[in-house]
Design a protein around this motif. Structure first.
Motif, PDB file in Angstrom:
ATOM      1  N   ARG A 265      44.864  36.261  33.759  1.00 42.39           N
ATOM      2  CA  ARG A 265      44.321  35.373  34.803  1.00 42.39           C
ATOM      3  C   ARG A 265      44.842  35.783  36.182  1.00 42.39           C
ATOM      4  O   ARG A 265      44.094  35.811  37.162  1.00 42.39           O
ATOM      5  CB  ARG A 265      44.696  33.928  34.520  1.00 42.39           C
ATOM      6  CG  ARG A 265      43.757  33.231  33.580  1.00 42.39           C
ATOM      7  CD  ARG A 265      43.968  31.725  33.624  1.00 42.39           C
ATOM      8  NE  ARG A 265      45.270  31.321  33.122  1.00 42.39           N
ATOM      9  CZ  ARG A 265      45.540  31.073  31.854  1.00 42.39           C
ATOM     10  NH1 ARG A 265      44.601  31.176  30.945  1.00 42.39           N
ATOM     11  NH2 ARG A 265      46.748  30.706  31.485  1.00 42.39           N
ATOM     12  N   ARG A 266      46.121  36.084  36.261  1.00 42.78           N
ATOM     13  CA  ARG A 266      46.720  36.494  37.533  1.00 42.78           C
ATOM     14  C   ARG A 266      46.087  37.790  38.031  1.00 42.78           C
ATOM     15  O   ARG A 266      45.798  37.937  39.215  1.00 42.78           O
ATOM     16  CB  ARG A 266      48.225  36.661  37.368  1.00 42.78           C
ATOM     17  CG  ARG A 266      48.958  36.811  38.674  1.00 42.78           C
ATOM     18  CD  ARG A 266      50.472  36.903  38.506  1.00 42.78           C
ATOM     19  NE  ARG A 266      51.011  35.863  37.658  1.00 42.78           N
ATOM     20  CZ  ARG A 266      51.664  36.084  36.509  1.00 42.78           C
ATOM     21  NH1 ARG A 266      51.849  37.312  36.078  1.00 42.78           N
ATOM     22  NH2 ARG A 266      52.133  35.069  35.807  1.00 42.78           N
TER      23      ARG A 266
ATOM     24  N   GLN B 284      47.786  35.858  28.421  1.00 40.94           N
ATOM     25  CA  GLN B 284      46.642  35.198  29.042  1.00 40.94           C
ATOM     26  C   GLN B 284      46.921  34.882  30.509  1.00 40.94           C
ATOM     27  O   GLN B 284      46.047  35.066  31.367  1.00 40.94           O
ATOM     28  CB  GLN B 284      46.291  33.913  28.287  1.00 40.94           C
ATOM     29  CG  GLN B 284      45.690  34.160  26.924  1.00 40.94           C
ATOM     30  CD  GLN B 284      45.509  32.866  26.127  1.00 40.94           C
ATOM     31  OE1 GLN B 284      46.084  31.838  26.465  1.00 40.94           O
ATOM     32  NE2 GLN B 284      44.712  32.941  25.077  1.00 40.94           N
ATOM     33  N   GLU B 285      48.115  34.432  30.799  1.00 41.31           N
ATOM     34  CA  GLU B 285      48.474  34.132  32.188  1.00 41.31           C
ATOM     35  C   GLU B 285      48.467  35.405  33.026  1.00 41.31           C
ATOM     36  O   GLU B 285      48.005  35.396  34.168  1.00 41.31           O
ATOM     37  CB  GLU B 285      49.854  33.462  32.245  1.00 41.31           C
ATOM     38  CG  GLU B 285      50.330  33.171  33.636  1.00 41.31           C
ATOM     39  CD  GLU B 285      49.443  32.211  34.389  1.00 41.31           C
ATOM     40  OE1 GLU B 285      49.363  32.324  35.621  1.00 41.31           O
ATOM     41  OE2 GLU B 285      48.789  31.356  33.751  1.00 41.31           O
TER      42      GLU B 285
ATOM     43  N   LEU C 128      50.336  33.333  25.258  1.00 42.52           N
ATOM     44  CA  LEU C 128      50.192  32.556  26.492  1.00 42.52           C
ATOM     45  C   LEU C 128      50.595  33.383  27.714  1.00 42.52           C
ATOM     46  O   LEU C 128      49.916  33.334  28.749  1.00 42.52           O
ATOM     47  CB  LEU C 128      51.029  31.284  26.418  1.00 42.52           C
ATOM     48  CG  LEU C 128      50.563  30.230  25.419  1.00 42.52           C
ATOM     49  CD1 LEU C 128      51.564  29.076  25.360  1.00 42.52           C
ATOM     50  CD2 LEU C 128      49.189  29.714  25.773  1.00 42.52           C
ATOM     51  N   ASP C 129      51.658  34.145  27.596  1.00 44.21           N
ATOM     52  CA  ASP C 129      52.091  34.998  28.709  1.00 44.21           C
ATOM     53  C   ASP C 129      51.041  36.057  29.019  1.00 44.21           C
ATOM     54  O   ASP C 129      50.760  36.347  30.186  1.00 44.21           O
ATOM     55  CB  ASP C 129      53.422  35.673  28.387  1.00 44.21           C
ATOM     56  CG  ASP C 129      54.586  34.691  28.375  1.00 44.21           C
ATOM     57  OD1 ASP C 129      54.415  33.557  28.880  1.00 44.21           O
ATOM     58  OD2 ASP C 129      55.647  35.053  27.825  1.00 44.21           O
TER      59      ASP C 129
END
Length: 61
Positions: A26-27, A22-23, A19-20
């Protein structure tokens, strides 16, 4: 007992890492789009605003 605890902890850790990641991706994409808009879009907008009076005079004479 210890293997069960370790396995559930490891799964949760792996899930959080995914999840980190993927974030962060995205960022990074969002920052890239912002940079493109800033360095390409803003100068084009300024050029269009500066050229507008000349274009209107040429078109409508």
């Amino acid at each position: 007992m210890i293997p069960d605890f370790y396995e559930s902890w490891r799964q949760e850790t792996d899930r959080q890492m995914i999840l980190d990641r993927q974030e962060a991706e995205r960022r990074q994409k969002r920052e890239l789009i912002d940079d493109i808009i800033r360095y390409v879009g803003v100068p084009l907008l300024v050029a269009a605003v500066l050229a507008a009076p000349t274009m209107m005079q040429a078109v409508f004479g």
